[in-house]
Design an enzyme around this catalytic site. Structure first.
Site, PDB file in Angstrom:
ATOM      1  N   LYS A   1      43.244 -12.997   2.828  1.00  0.00           N
ATOM      2  CA  LYS A   1      43.214 -12.413   4.175  1.00  0.00           C
ATOM      3  C   LYS A   1      43.407 -10.902   4.081  1.00  0.00           C
ATOM      4  CE  LYS A   1      48.157 -13.483   4.639  1.00  0.00           C
ATOM      5  NZ  LYS A   1      49.112 -14.495   5.135  1.00  0.00           N
TER       6      LYS A   1
ATOM      7  N   ARG B   1      56.354 -19.724  13.941  1.00  0.00           N
ATOM      8  CA  ARG B   1      55.268 -18.760  14.045  1.00  0.00           C
ATOM      9  C   ARG B   1      53.972 -19.466  14.413  1.00  0.00           C
ATOM     10  NH1 ARG B   1      53.051 -15.103   9.006  1.00  0.00           N
ATOM     11  NH2 ARG B   1      52.389 -17.155   8.294  1.00  0.00           N
TER      12      ARG B   1
ATOM     13  N   TYR C   1      55.418  20.486   6.631  1.00  0.00           N
ATOM     14  CA  TYR C   1      55.756  20.380   8.054  1.00  0.00           C
ATOM     15  C   TYR C   1      57.269  20.275   8.251  1.00  0.00           C
ATOM     16  CZ  TYR C   1      51.002  19.576   9.782  1.00  0.00           C
ATOM     17  OH  TYR C   1      49.686  19.706  10.144  1.00  0.00           O
TER      18      TYR C   1
HETATM   19  C1  LIG Z   1      49.846 -14.978   4.022  1.00  0.00           C
HETATM   20  C2  LIG Z   1      50.074 -16.435   3.827  1.00  0.00           C
HETATM   21  C3  LIG Z   1      50.218 -16.961   2.536  1.00  0.00           C
HETATM   22  C4  LIG Z   1      50.310 -16.095   1.301  1.00  0.00           C
HETATM   23  O1  LIG Z   1      51.617 -15.573   1.208  1.00  0.00           O
HETATM   24  P1  LIG Z   1      52.107 -14.656   0.009  1.00  0.00           P
HETATM   25  O2  LIG Z   1      53.522 -14.452   0.307  1.00  0.00           O
HETATM   26  O3  LIG Z   1      51.307 -13.407   0.078  1.00  0.00           O
HETATM   27  O4  LIG Z   1      51.862 -15.413  -1.250  1.00  0.00           O
HETATM   28  C5  LIG Z   1      50.302 -18.340   2.404  1.00  0.00           C
HETATM   29  N1  LIG Z   1      50.282 -19.143   3.498  1.00  0.00           N
HETATM   30  C6  LIG Z   1      50.194 -18.664   4.750  1.00  0.00           C
HETATM   31  C7  LIG Z   1      50.200 -19.604   5.888  1.00  0.00           C
HETATM   32  C8  LIG Z   1      50.111 -17.293   4.962  1.00  0.00           C
HETATM   33  O5  LIG Z   1      50.047 -16.814   6.210  1.00  0.00           O
END
Ligand SMILES: *Cc1c(COP(=O)(O)O)cnc(C)c1O
Length: 374
Positions: free
Chosen positions: A41, A140, A262
């Site tokens: 992702k 979530r 800055y």
């Molecule tokens: C992003 C995600 C992962 C991967 O998690 P990492 O901590 O990057 O290995 C796995 N499962 C779900 C549902 C996620 O949202």
């Protein structure tokens, strides 16, 4: 290296596909029977899904996870038909047919999503693949426990669905002693027991390191593939995947008392030589690294001084031999000695955010990746 100078960009981001694939293989080697997926992702955590994903496929990976439908649509043409692409957010109402069209498998997170996917299966007079997510304690995404009970109590709700996996996600897996981990594990086991015969997936990168109990049938690493440390407080077993080198635009000599950048947050305490590098917060080099970051040249650490600007940052090079750093020289902003986790710690964030913030303006170079065939 010098023949590879990014002539037009302010920095060169090198992405080591061999290290990436080694990381995937080393995670897989920790599993007895489970399969190892890859989470790609957010454009493979900022590293470029269209290069990362085929390299992982060549290494043997067949299961890929993205977050959004459009990420899945973009990924589909880069992968052979035997690769499965799962979309973590599932379909928004009305998007269901696009999943079928692009051969994407949704993660169903709610009863309405489940109902809509099932309705489409009925309309098409077919069986559709899906993953069902249950919430085991992160609050979530996924079915709440009472919703999950409703589903298992009325099997008609799963008719015409081919459940590839039941999944859940760990909230605190990088913290190995956190009691939330065994609690989520127990709840996940209960959920799996209610759907006999359906395969399970619980572990992200860090979850893999919680032990065999957490592996089930499929693990879903993201961050560790890209070199982020999976276990808090322990030596990182993963290979670093990125190197970021910023181009020096100018050097100057300043007198004691000269204020830099800055808001003049840094003032020279000695006659100093400083270099301005063509990377700033617009490139994801977070402004919170102002006066805190470390840059290096040939392994020699150099402090980042003053506030980071949008397109530039300033480095104190007084400790290097005079004349060594000239315009066009590359300084290491992230490398194996100064990795994403170290940068994140100084910026007050996590390696994930450093990776996913990596600038789109960088020249990108991919190394290795087994393109000569597996
Ligand atoms: C992003 C995600 C992962 C991967 O998690 P990492 O901590 O990057 O290995 C796995 N499962 C779900 C549902 C996620 O949202």
């Amino acid at each position: 290296m010098t023949d590879q100078h990014p002539i037009r960009a302010g920095a060169l981001l090198s992405i080591d596909l061999d290290a990436l694939c080694d990381n995937w293989r080393s995670l897989k080697a920790r599993l007895a029977n489970a399969e190892c997926a890859a989470v790609v992702k957010a454009d493979a955590y900022g590293l470029g899904a269209e290069r990362i994903t085929p390299a992982l496929y060549r290494a043997g990976c067949r299961n890929f996870f993205v977050a959004h439908l459009n990420e899945g649509i973009a990924l589909r043409p880069t992968l052979p038909a035997d690769a499965s692409i799962y979309v973590l957010h599932g379909p928004h109402p009305g998007d269901e047919r696009e999943f079928v069209h692009h051969r994407l498998v949704p993660v169903l997170n709610s009863l309405p999503q489940l109902g809509a996917w099932q309705a489409l299966a009925r309309d098409l007079d077919t069986v559709l693949p899906a993953i069902l997510q249950v919430d085991t304690g992160m609050a979530r995404l996924g079915l709440a426990p009472d919703e999950f009970e409703r589903v298992v109590a009325s099997p008609a709700l799963l008719l015409r669905l081919s459940l590839k996996f039941i999944i859940s996600h760990l909230a605190s897996a990088e913290d190995q002693d956190n009691p939330a981990n065994p609690l989520q594990l127990a709840r996940f086991r209960q959920a799996m027991a209610r759907l006999p015969g359906v395969r399970g997936s619980l572990a992200n990168s860090s979850g893999i390191f919680l032990g065999d109990d957490y592996h089930f049938n499929l693990v879903r690493p993201g961050a560790a593939l890209y070199g982020v440390a999976p276990v808090a407080g322990q030596t990182n077993p993963m290979r670093p995947v990125i190197r970021l080198q910023g181009k020096v635009l100018q050097t100057r000599t300043i007198a004691t008392g000269t204020a830099v950048g800055y808001s003049h947050t840094w003032t020279a305490q000695r006659p100093s030589r400083i270099a301005t590098v063509a990377v700033g917060y617009a490139d994801g080099y977070l402004r919170s690294l102002s006066n805190r970051g470390t840059v290096s040249w040939d392994g020699i650490p150099l402090p980042l001084i003053g506030n980071i600007s949008m397109d530039t940052l300033i480095v104190d090079i007084t400790d290097l031999p005079e004349g060594r750093i000239a315009e066009g020289e590359l300084l290491d902003l992230a490398d194996p000695l100064n990795g994403v986790d170290a940068i994140a710690a100084r910026a007050g964030t996590i390696g994930y955010e450093i990776l996913t913030s990596l600038g789109r303006r960088y020249a990108r170079r991919y190394l290795g990746g087994g393109e000569e065939g597996v």
